[in-house]
Write a protein that holds these residues in place. Structure first.
Motif, PDB file in Angstrom:
ATOM      1  N   PHE A  30      10.146 -74.978  58.464  1.00 11.78           N
ATOM      2  CA  PHE A  30      10.862 -73.775  58.886  1.00 11.78           C
ATOM      3  C   PHE A  30      11.772 -73.209  57.796  1.00 11.78           C
ATOM      4  O   PHE A  30      11.978 -72.002  57.725  1.00 11.78           O
ATOM      5  N   ARG A  31      12.339 -74.075  56.976  1.00 11.73           N
ATOM      6  CA  ARG A  31      13.313 -73.615  55.983  1.00 11.73           C
ATOM      7  C   ARG A  31      12.659 -73.465  54.612  1.00 11.73           C
ATOM      8  O   ARG A  31      11.771 -74.263  54.267  1.00 11.73           O
ATOM      9  N   PRO A  32      13.127 -72.490  53.859  1.00 14.94           N
ATOM     10  CA  PRO A  32      14.042 -71.418  54.268  1.00 14.94           C
ATOM     11  C   PRO A  32      13.325 -70.354  55.098  1.00 14.94           C
ATOM     12  O   PRO A  32      12.099 -70.250  55.059  1.00 14.94           O
ATOM     13  N   TYR A  33      14.114 -69.583  55.851  1.00 11.97           N
ATOM     14  CA  TYR A  33      13.528 -68.551  56.714  1.00 11.97           C
ATOM     15  C   TYR A  33      12.993 -67.370  55.908  1.00 11.97           C
ATOM     16  O   TYR A  33      12.091 -66.662  56.359  1.00 11.97           O
ATOM     17  N   GLU A  34      13.583 -67.140  54.741  1.00 11.75           N
ATOM     18  CA  GLU A  34      13.197 -66.002  53.914  1.00 11.75           C
ATOM     19  C   GLU A  34      12.837 -66.489  52.513  1.00 11.75           C
ATOM     20  O   GLU A  34      13.215 -67.591  52.100  1.00 11.75           O
ATOM     21  N   ALA A  35      12.116 -65.640  51.801  1.00 12.41           N
ATOM     22  CA  ALA A  35      11.731 -65.972  50.427  1.00 12.41           C
ATOM     23  C   ALA A  35      12.972 -66.004  49.531  1.00 12.41           C
ATOM     24  O   ALA A  35      13.887 -65.201  49.698  1.00 12.41           O
ATOM     25  N   LYS A  36      12.997 -66.919  48.590  1.00 11.87           N
ATOM     26  CA  LYS A  36      14.095 -67.037  47.644  1.00 11.87           C
ATOM     27  C   LYS A  36      13.595 -66.660  46.250  1.00 11.87           C
ATOM     28  O   LYS A  36      12.441 -66.947  45.878  1.00 11.87           O
ATOM     29  N   TYR A  37      14.486 -66.009  45.487  1.00 11.16           N
ATOM     30  CA  TYR A  37      14.101 -65.514  44.160  1.00 11.16           C
ATOM     31  C   TYR A  37      15.092 -66.032  43.114  1.00 11.16           C
ATOM     32  O   TYR A  37      16.299 -66.172  43.381  1.00 11.16           O
ATOM     33  N   LEU A  38      14.566 -66.314  41.967  1.00 10.79           N
ATOM     34  CA  LEU A  38      15.376 -66.734  40.832  1.00 10.79           C
ATOM     35  C   LEU A  38      14.974 -65.893  39.626  1.00 10.79           C
ATOM     36  O   LEU A  38      13.819 -65.953  39.170  1.00 10.79           O
ATOM     37  N   PHE A  39      15.943 -65.116  39.140  1.00  9.39           N
ATOM     38  CA  PHE A  39      15.675 -64.171  38.043  1.00  9.39           C
ATOM     39  C   PHE A  39      14.501 -63.243  38.376  1.00  9.39           C
ATOM     40  O   PHE A  39      13.672 -62.922  37.530  1.00  9.39           O
ATOM     41  N   GLY A  40      14.454 -62.847  39.661  1.00  8.59           N
ATOM     42  CA  GLY A  40      13.404 -61.931  40.103  1.00  8.59           C
ATOM     43  C   GLY A  40      12.068 -62.574  40.356  1.00  8.59           C
ATOM     44  O   GLY A  40      11.096 -61.875  40.673  1.00  8.59           O
ATOM     45  N   THR A  46       8.709 -70.908  49.402  1.00  9.82           N
ATOM     46  CA  THR A  46       9.682 -70.104  50.142  1.00  9.82           C
ATOM     47  C   THR A  46       8.983 -68.825  50.589  1.00  9.82           C
ATOM     48  O   THR A  46       8.272 -68.207  49.787  1.00  9.82           O
ATOM     49  N   PRO A  47       9.150 -68.390  51.807  1.00 10.95           N
ATOM     50  CA  PRO A  47       9.838 -69.105  52.881  1.00 10.95           C
ATOM     51  C   PRO A  47       9.033 -70.332  53.319  1.00 10.95           C
ATOM     52  O   PRO A  47       7.995 -70.631  52.733  1.00 10.95           O
ATOM     53  N   GLY A  48       9.528 -71.006  54.409  1.00 11.82           N
ATOM     54  CA  GLY A  48       8.859 -72.189  54.904  1.00 11.82           C
ATOM     55  C   GLY A  48       7.461 -71.889  55.425  1.00 11.82           C
ATOM     56  O   GLY A  48       7.020 -70.734  55.488  1.00 11.82           O
ATOM     57  N   VAL A  49       6.753 -72.970  55.788  1.00 14.16           N
ATOM     58  CA  VAL A  49       5.354 -72.825  56.211  1.00 14.16           C
ATOM     59  C   VAL A  49       5.232 -71.915  57.432  1.00 14.16           C
ATOM     60  O   VAL A  49       4.438 -70.964  57.447  1.00 14.16           O
ATOM     61  N   ILE A  50       6.014 -72.215  58.468  1.00 13.88           N
ATOM     62  CA  ILE A  50       5.902 -71.422  59.709  1.00 13.88           C
ATOM     63  C   ILE A  50       6.372 -69.985  59.510  1.00 13.88           C
ATOM     64  O   ILE A  50       5.689 -69.051  59.940  1.00 13.88           O
ATOM     65  N   PRO A  51       7.521 -69.704  58.850  1.00 10.13           N
ATOM     66  CA  PRO A  51       7.905 -68.305  58.624  1.00 10.13           C
ATOM     67  C   PRO A  51       6.881 -67.514  57.822  1.00 10.13           C
ATOM     68  O   PRO A  51       6.636 -66.341  58.098  1.00 10.13           O
ATOM     69  N   SER A  52       6.269 -68.173  56.803  1.00 10.45           N
ATOM     70  CA  SER A  52       5.300 -67.449  55.966  1.00 10.45           C
ATOM     71  C   SER A  52       3.988 -67.201  56.701  1.00 10.45           C
ATOM     72  O   SER A  52       3.265 -66.253  56.398  1.00 10.45           O
ATOM     73  N   ARG A  53       3.675 -68.057  57.671  1.00 13.51           N
ATOM     74  CA  ARG A  53       2.419 -67.915  58.414  1.00 13.51           C
ATOM     75  C   ARG A  53       2.674 -67.467  59.860  1.00 13.51           C
ATOM     76  O   ARG A  53       1.817 -67.638  60.712  1.00 13.51           O
ATOM     77  N   ARG A  54       3.863 -66.917  60.070  1.00  9.48           N
ATOM     78  CA  ARG A  54       4.257 -66.595  61.454  1.00  9.48           C
ATOM     79  C   ARG A  54       3.296 -65.619  62.122  1.00  9.48           C
ATOM     80  O   ARG A  54       2.835 -65.855  63.247  1.00  9.48           O
ATOM     81  N   SER A  55       2.986 -64.509  61.477  1.00 11.98           N
ATOM     82  CA  SER A  55       2.119 -63.499  62.081  1.00 11.98           C
ATOM     83  C   SER A  55       0.722 -64.049  62.349  1.00 11.98           C
ATOM     84  O   SER A  55       0.150 -63.841  63.425  1.00 11.98           O
ATOM     85  N   GLU A  56       0.173 -64.777  61.355  1.00  9.99           N
ATOM     86  CA  GLU A  56      -1.157 -65.363  61.525  1.00  9.99           C
ATOM     87  C   GLU A  56      -1.163 -66.403  62.639  1.00  9.99           C
ATOM     88  O   GLU A  56      -2.085 -66.450  63.464  1.00  9.99           O
ATOM     89  N   ALA A  57      -0.086 -67.212  62.697  1.00 12.27           N
ATOM     90  CA  ALA A  57      -0.005 -68.255  63.723  1.00 12.27           C
ATOM     91  C   ALA A  57       0.122 -67.657  65.117  1.00 12.27           C
ATOM     92  O   ALA A  57      -0.529 -68.116  66.069  1.00 12.27           O
ATOM     93  N   SER A  58       0.958 -66.613  65.237  1.00 19.10           N
ATOM     94  CA  SER A  58       1.131 -65.994  66.557  1.00 19.10           C
ATOM     95  C   SER A  58      -0.158 -65.335  67.027  1.00 19.10           C
ATOM     96  O   SER A  58      -0.501 -65.376  68.215  1.00 19.10           O
ATOM     97  N   THR A  59      -0.904 -64.730  66.096  1.00 20.11           N
ATOM     98  CA  THR A  59      -2.188 -64.102  66.458  1.00 20.11           C
ATOM     99  C   THR A  59      -3.179 -65.148  66.945  1.00 20.11           C
ATOM    100  O   THR A  59      -3.827 -64.985  67.979  1.00 20.11           O
ATOM    101  N   LYS A  60      -3.302 -66.242  66.186  1.00 18.77           N
ATOM    102  CA  LYS A  60      -4.236 -67.296  66.571  1.00 18.77           C
ATOM    103  C   LYS A  60      -3.811 -67.978  67.864  1.00 18.77           C
ATOM    104  O   LYS A  60      -4.650 -68.322  68.709  1.00 18.77           O
ATOM    105  N   LEU A  61      -2.502 -68.153  68.040  1.00 13.51           N
ATOM    106  CA  LEU A  61      -2.019 -68.780  69.261  1.00 13.51           C
ATOM    107  C   LEU A  61      -2.317 -67.906  70.471  1.00 13.51           C
ATOM    108  O   LEU A  61      -2.732 -68.405  71.532  1.00 13.51           O
ATOM    109  N   GLY A  62      -2.140 -66.586  70.312  1.00  5.13           N
ATOM    110  CA  GLY A  62      -2.476 -65.672  71.405  1.00  5.13           C
ATOM    111  C   GLY A  62      -3.943 -65.741  71.760  1.00  5.13           C
ATOM    112  O   GLY A  62      -4.318 -65.745  72.936  1.00  5.13           O
TER     113      GLY A  62
END
Length: 376
Positions: A30-40, A46-62
């Motif tokens: 789950f962590r981090p919830y958002e992407a992190k950047y260093l020097f751009g 980043t983000p974590g597995v579930i946040p980065s795949r949230r849309s795909e996971a919710s679609t497949k779960l539906g």
């Protein structure tokens, strides 16, 4: 470092590395919830597995839920179950009892659906009624009179017209034989003589006006019975009758007359069909016998039809509901922290066991490595 110390060191090190690696892996679900950047530059993982795949996971779960769990067959079985049968029957009984005790009207249910719907129904009905009358009047306005009359009625009128000449002849005879007819002929004869100069006036020295009037009436009586006059009258009546019935209505009515007639008919029908009173009338007063029959037997038919309709159309209903999309939107609307808490609450023991297993496996691997190092 002695042998035992080396082995203990490697066991502890392996255990800590494996255990904390598993803890970090679980955390990175789950962590981090958002992407992190260093020097751009976006940092990996980043983000974590579930946040980065949230849309795909919710679609497949539906899709999984609607395709394997909440299928139409599941709903059909539920609809046809005794519990649903009793629920629908109890619902219908409650509605019947409420309609009867509170004397509810159709207008009441319309207002429950949408405020002001009753007024819209009344206005719409009256407008539609006027439009239909106006449309029909336009058709009738350009139609021939004979096309508007029913065939049987037209045949009857034709027969009456055929009898019109003898009736006119008889009326003329009666009129000329009457005192009124004689007086009118006498007046016309007198005016004719007085206005036609000396020659016409001299006739009164040879014949009295009364005699002249009687002779004229006698000749007129002969004239109306003369075969040629009879033929002329019959032809004239038939021709005029055919001409009139072949003319369109707009030859007799102006546009203003037609519009006025439409308004009059619409107003009369609106008053006759009082939609407002019908909507405000209690349902049980429309037909008490029918209501009682429905309360005793018809409600069971309604219940069965409702269940059959739901069962036969469940697939289409679910397609219309788009449950997979609903599930996806609901999952996407959850905060990631809330999803994390839910998953952690459900799988807390399992994650603890995974972490513990990491420590144990790390220790076993460290022990094995320590022994190998000592032996070598």
């Amino acid at each position: 470092m002695n042998t035992i110390g080396l082995i203990i060191f490697m066991v502890v090190t392996g255990s800590l590395i494996a255990g904390f690696t598993n803890m970090l892996a679980i955390r990175m679900l789950f962590r981090p919830y958002e992407a992190k950047y260093l020097f751009g530059i976006k940092l990996p993982f980043t983000p974590g597995v579930i946040p980065s795949r949230r849309s795909e996971a919710s679609t497949k779960l539906g899709r999984i839920i609607t395709g394997h769990l909440l299928t139409p067959d599941v709903f059909i079985d539920k609809v046809k179950s005794p519990e649903t049968d009793r629920f629908i029957m109890n619902f219908i009984d409650r509605q019947i009892r409420t309609i009867e005790e509170e004397k509810l009207s159709i207008g009441y249910f319309l207002e429950r659906l949408h405020a002001g719907l009753s007024e819209k129904v009344i206005t719409g009905f009256n407008a539609e009624l006027e439009n239909k009358i106006s449309e029909e009047s336009e058709k009738l306005y350009i139609s021939k009179i004979e096309d508007l009359m029913p065939r049987d009625a037209m045949h009857t009128i034709d027969m009456k017209v055929a009898e019109l000449r003898p009736q006119l002849t008889r009326k003329l005879e009666e009129y000329m034989a009457s005192d009124k007819g004689y007086e009118d002929l006498y007046t016309m004869t007198d005016e004719f003589i007085e206005k036609r100069g000396r020659l016409a006036k001299s006739l009164k020295y040879f014949m009295t006006k009364e005699n002249i009037t009687l002779n004229i009436r006698k000749e007129l009586m002969k004239l109306i019975h003369h075969p040629k006059m009879v033929d002329i009258m019959e032809k004239f009546i038939i021709e005029e009758y055919r001409r009139v019935k072949g003319r369109p209505v707009n030859d007799f009515l102006s546009e203003d007359d037609k519009d006025g007639l439409v308004i009059s008919i619409s107003s009369a029908l609106e008053a006759r069909i009082d939609v407002r009173s019908l909507l405000d009338k209690p349902i049980i007063e429309f037909n008490r016998e029918f209501f009682d029959s429905f309360k005793e037997r018809g409600k069971y038919t309604l219940k069965d039809n409702t269940i059959n309709y739901l069962a036969h159309n469940m697939g289409r209903i679910m397609d219309k509901l788009q449950l997979a999309e609903v599930i996806k939107k609901q999952i996407d609307s959850f905060e990631l922290a809330h999803i994390e808490d839910l998953v952690m609450d459900v799988a807390k023991k399992e994650f603890q066991m995974i972490t513990l297993l990491g420590f144990i496996l790390g220790a076993v691997i460290g022990l094995f490595q320590g022994i190998v190092v000592v032996l070598l």
